[in-house]
Design an enzyme around this catalytic site. Structure first.
Site, PDB file in Angstrom:
ATOM      1  N   GLN A 105      60.717 -18.083  63.270  1.00  0.00           N
ATOM      2  CA  GLN A 105      60.386 -17.874  64.876  1.00  0.00           C
ATOM      3  C   GLN A 105      60.949 -16.816  65.500  1.00  0.00           C
ATOM      4  OE1 GLN A 105      60.029 -22.643  66.046  1.00  0.00           O
ATOM      5  NE2 GLN A 105      61.497 -22.315  64.227  1.00  0.00           N
ATOM      6  N   ASP A 108      64.231 -10.981  66.061  1.00  0.00           N
ATOM      7  CA  ASP A 108      65.244 -10.133  66.282  1.00  0.00           C
ATOM      8  C   ASP A 108      65.174  -9.074  64.939  1.00  0.00           C
ATOM      9  OD1 ASP A 108      65.950 -11.683  63.927  1.00  0.00           O
ATOM     10  OD2 ASP A 108      67.362 -13.056  65.591  1.00  0.00           O
ATOM     11  N   HIS A 123      56.281 -15.638  65.595  1.00  0.00           N
ATOM     12  CA  HIS A 123      56.375 -15.468  66.901  1.00  0.00           C
ATOM     13  C   HIS A 123      56.297 -13.861  67.298  1.00  0.00           C
ATOM     14  CE1 HIS A 123      57.975 -19.839  67.866  1.00  0.00           C
ATOM     15  NE2 HIS A 123      56.429 -19.749  67.410  1.00  0.00           N
ATOM     16  N   CYS A 131      49.410  -3.226  73.050  1.00  0.00           N
ATOM     17  CA  CYS A 131      48.905  -2.927  74.129  1.00  0.00           C
ATOM     18  C   CYS A 131      48.166  -4.183  74.611  1.00  0.00           C
ATOM     19  CB  CYS A 131      47.564  -1.447  74.083  1.00  0.00           C
ATOM     20  SG  CYS A 131      46.651  -1.405  75.571  1.00  0.00           S
ATOM     21  N   CYS A 134      43.838  -2.619  74.119  1.00  0.00           N
ATOM     22  CA  CYS A 134      43.179  -2.372  73.004  1.00  0.00           C
ATOM     23  C   CYS A 134      44.340  -2.830  71.947  1.00  0.00           C
ATOM     24  CB  CYS A 134      43.180  -0.902  72.861  1.00  0.00           C
ATOM     25  SG  CYS A 134      44.545   0.097  72.922  1.00  0.00           S
ATOM     26  N   GLY A 190      68.156 -23.915  61.259  1.00  0.00           N
ATOM     27  CA  GLY A 190      68.562 -23.644  62.542  1.00  0.00           C
ATOM     28  C   GLY A 190      67.289 -23.695  63.585  1.00  0.00           C
ATOM     29  N   SER A 192      65.101 -26.184  66.386  1.00  0.00           N
ATOM     30  CA  SER A 192      65.168 -27.426  67.119  1.00  0.00           C
ATOM     31  C   SER A 192      63.883 -28.359  66.762  1.00  0.00           C
ATOM     32  CB  SER A 192      65.133 -27.410  68.595  1.00  0.00           C
ATOM     33  OG  SER A 192      64.136 -26.688  69.011  1.00  0.00           O
TER      34      SER A 192
HETATM   35  P1  OAD Z   1      66.382 -23.887  69.825  1.00  0.00           P
HETATM   36  O1  OAD Z   1      67.127 -23.190  70.599  1.00  0.00           O
HETATM   37  O2  OAD Z   1      65.272 -24.676  70.392  1.00  0.00           O
HETATM   38  O3  OAD Z   1      67.093 -24.364  68.629  1.00  0.00           O
HETATM   39  C1  OAD Z   1      68.110 -23.871  68.010  1.00  0.00           C
HETATM   40  C2  OAD Z   1      68.679 -24.611  66.911  1.00  0.00           C
HETATM   41  O4  OAD Z   1      69.652 -24.188  65.956  1.00  0.00           O
HETATM   42  C3  OAD Z   1      69.276 -25.934  67.341  1.00  0.00           C
HETATM   43  O5  OAD Z   1      68.794 -27.061  66.618  1.00  0.00           O
HETATM   44  C4  OAD Z   1      70.874 -25.929  66.813  1.00  0.00           C
HETATM   45  O6  OAD Z   1      71.186 -27.204  66.746  1.00  0.00           O
HETATM   46  C5  OAD Z   1      70.607 -24.951  65.661  1.00  0.00           C
HETATM   47  N1  OAD Z   1      71.722 -24.241  65.329  1.00  0.00           N
HETATM   48  C6  OAD Z   1      72.598 -23.654  66.246  1.00  0.00           C
HETATM   49  N2  OAD Z   1      73.711 -22.918  65.578  1.00  0.00           N
HETATM   50  C7  OAD Z   1      73.390 -23.030  64.387  1.00  0.00           C
HETATM   51  C8  OAD Z   1      73.785 -22.531  63.039  1.00  0.00           C
HETATM   52  N3  OAD Z   1      74.981 -21.687  63.081  1.00  0.00           N
HETATM   53  N4  OAD Z   1      73.098 -22.767  61.897  1.00  0.00           N
HETATM   54  C9  OAD Z   1      72.253 -23.629  61.834  1.00  0.00           C
HETATM   55  N5  OAD Z   1      71.649 -24.054  63.116  1.00  0.00           N
HETATM   56  C10 OAD Z   1      72.205 -23.977  64.192  1.00  0.00           C
HETATM   57  O7  OAD Z   1      65.737 -22.259  68.916  1.00  0.00           O
HETATM   58  P2  OAD Z   1      64.355 -22.345  68.210  1.00  0.00           P
HETATM   59  O8  OAD Z   1      64.184 -23.514  67.382  1.00  0.00           O
HETATM   60  O9  OAD Z   1      64.319 -21.206  67.182  1.00  0.00           O
HETATM   61  O10 OAD Z   1      59.854 -19.094  71.010  1.00  0.00           O
HETATM   62  O11 OAD Z   1      63.200 -22.395  69.265  1.00  0.00           O
HETATM   63  C11 OAD Z   1      61.941 -22.096  68.926  1.00  0.00           C
HETATM   64  C12 OAD Z   1      61.192 -21.224  69.763  1.00  0.00           C
HETATM   65  O12 OAD Z   1      61.459 -21.728  71.210  1.00  0.00           O
HETATM   66  C13 OAD Z   1      61.706 -19.654  69.787  1.00  0.00           C
HETATM   67  O13 OAD Z   1      61.127 -19.057  68.739  1.00  0.00           O
HETATM   68  C14 OAD Z   1      61.103 -19.006  71.000  1.00  0.00           C
HETATM   69  C15 OAD Z   1      61.484 -20.297  71.863  1.00  0.00           C
HETATM   70  O14 OAD Z   1      60.812 -20.581  73.225  1.00  0.00           O
HETATM   71  C16 OAD Z   1      59.282 -18.048  71.304  1.00  0.00           C
HETATM   72  O15 OAD Z   1      59.620 -17.332  72.211  1.00  0.00           O
HETATM   73  C17 OAD Z   1      57.613 -17.882  71.423  1.00  0.00           C
END
Ligand code: OAD
Length: 242
Positions: A105, A108, A123, A131, A134, A190, A192
């Site tokens: 997701q 980076d 994502h 664009c 287009c 990593g 949620s």
């Molecule tokens: P979240 O911020 O929702 O969750 C991050 C997760 O990483 C949490 O469950 C933490 O406990 C866990 N975490 C933190 N440090 C860690 C480590 N060192 N090792 C393993 N886990 C760790 O972020 P995402 O789940 O990535 O979407 O969020 C999903 C999407 O929500 C993103 O891609 C973004 C956001 O809105 C878009 O921008 C479309």
């Protein structure tokens, strides 16, 4: 010096060796190890920034410069960090695996920089602009001027990111579901697990797959996985390839 605690991994290393097909789903937690913020944790991006202003088509229409300023800062932050030991370990696992797919997701590019090859960027990717009108794309690098965002076709350059309310790239999502459904080992690292449809990759799977979550905290997916390893990604993944 930080003391690294060994995590009891049981038979996971053996499962990795013998798996015929491995599927990995990652979220921002794995990049936290490189020094980038997550979205919802302490210091998370969505705790301090307004999603609807910065990550939605309507927000971009209202104030494209604000949006570009923010993504420009984030892109700089991405370029200023290195892949972590966890990213590198996943690239090593891929080298040894018969069939390996990593759906992330994250936008980076750290998995690619760590050497992962079969990466599905659910994502989008902040290294490119696209664009609004287009199909044109261009690198979002030092040659890109965020103040000059008008495209010749009449559209505007925007970051190649999936914003709220937008669909994920269909080919990428289909490839991810296909990989998830043939996997016999799945690692969910990593995330949620609350953003759909990405999270459903870890749950709408074939019944054979053994699913392991690696996350220091409980998540929305915890009840549905076969095993939760409550540790940071870099406390687990490098051990698995050691
Ligand atoms: P979240 O911020 O929702 O969750 C991050 C997760 O990483 C949490 O469950 C933490 O406990 C866990 N975490 C933190 N440090 C860690 C480590 N060192 N090792 C393993 N886990 C760790 O972020 P995402 O789940 O990535 O979407 O969020 C999903 C999407 O929500 C993103 O891609 C973004 C956001 O809105 C878009 O921008 C479309």
């Amino acid at each position: 010096m930080a003391v690294q605690q060994a995590v009891e991994l049981g038979d996971l290393a053996e499962r990795l060796e013998t798996a015929r097909s491995i599927f990995v789903l990652t979220g921002s937690g794995i990049s936290a190890e490189s020094g980038l913020p997550t979205f919802r944790g302490i210091g998370g991006l969505w705790r301090t920034h307004r999603v609807e202003e910065l990550a939605s088509p309507a927000g971009f229409e209202r104030d494209p410069q604000l949006v570009w300023t923010w993504y420009n800062e984030r892109r700089r932050a991405h370029l200023g960090v290195e892949p972590s030991a966890a990213h590198v370990a996943l690239a090593r696992i891929e080298q040894r695996a018969a069939d390996f797919t990593l759906a992330t997701q994250n936008v980076d590019s750290l998995h690619l920089r760590a050497g992962s090859r079969n990466v599905l960027e659910l994502h989008g990717k902040l290294r490119e602009a696209k664009c609004t009108r287009c199909d044109a794309r261009r690198p979002f690098d030092a040659t890109f001027d965020p103040d000059a965002i008008d495209h010749d076709c009449g559209g505007m350059w925007r970051p190649d990111i999936v914003w709220f309310g937008e669909a994920l790239p269909r080919d990428v999502l289909e490839a991810a579901f296909a990989a998830a459904s043939r996997a016999d080992l799945m690692l969910v690292i990593g995330t949620s697990g609350i953003v759909q449809p990405a999270a459903s990759l870890a749950t709408k799977r074939n019944t054979r797959a053994y699913v392991v979550e690696i996350n220091p905290e409980e998540t929305a997916l915890t009840e549905q996985v076969d095993r939760s390893i409550r540790a940071r990604a870099s406390d687990v993944l490098p051990q698995l390839v050691a």
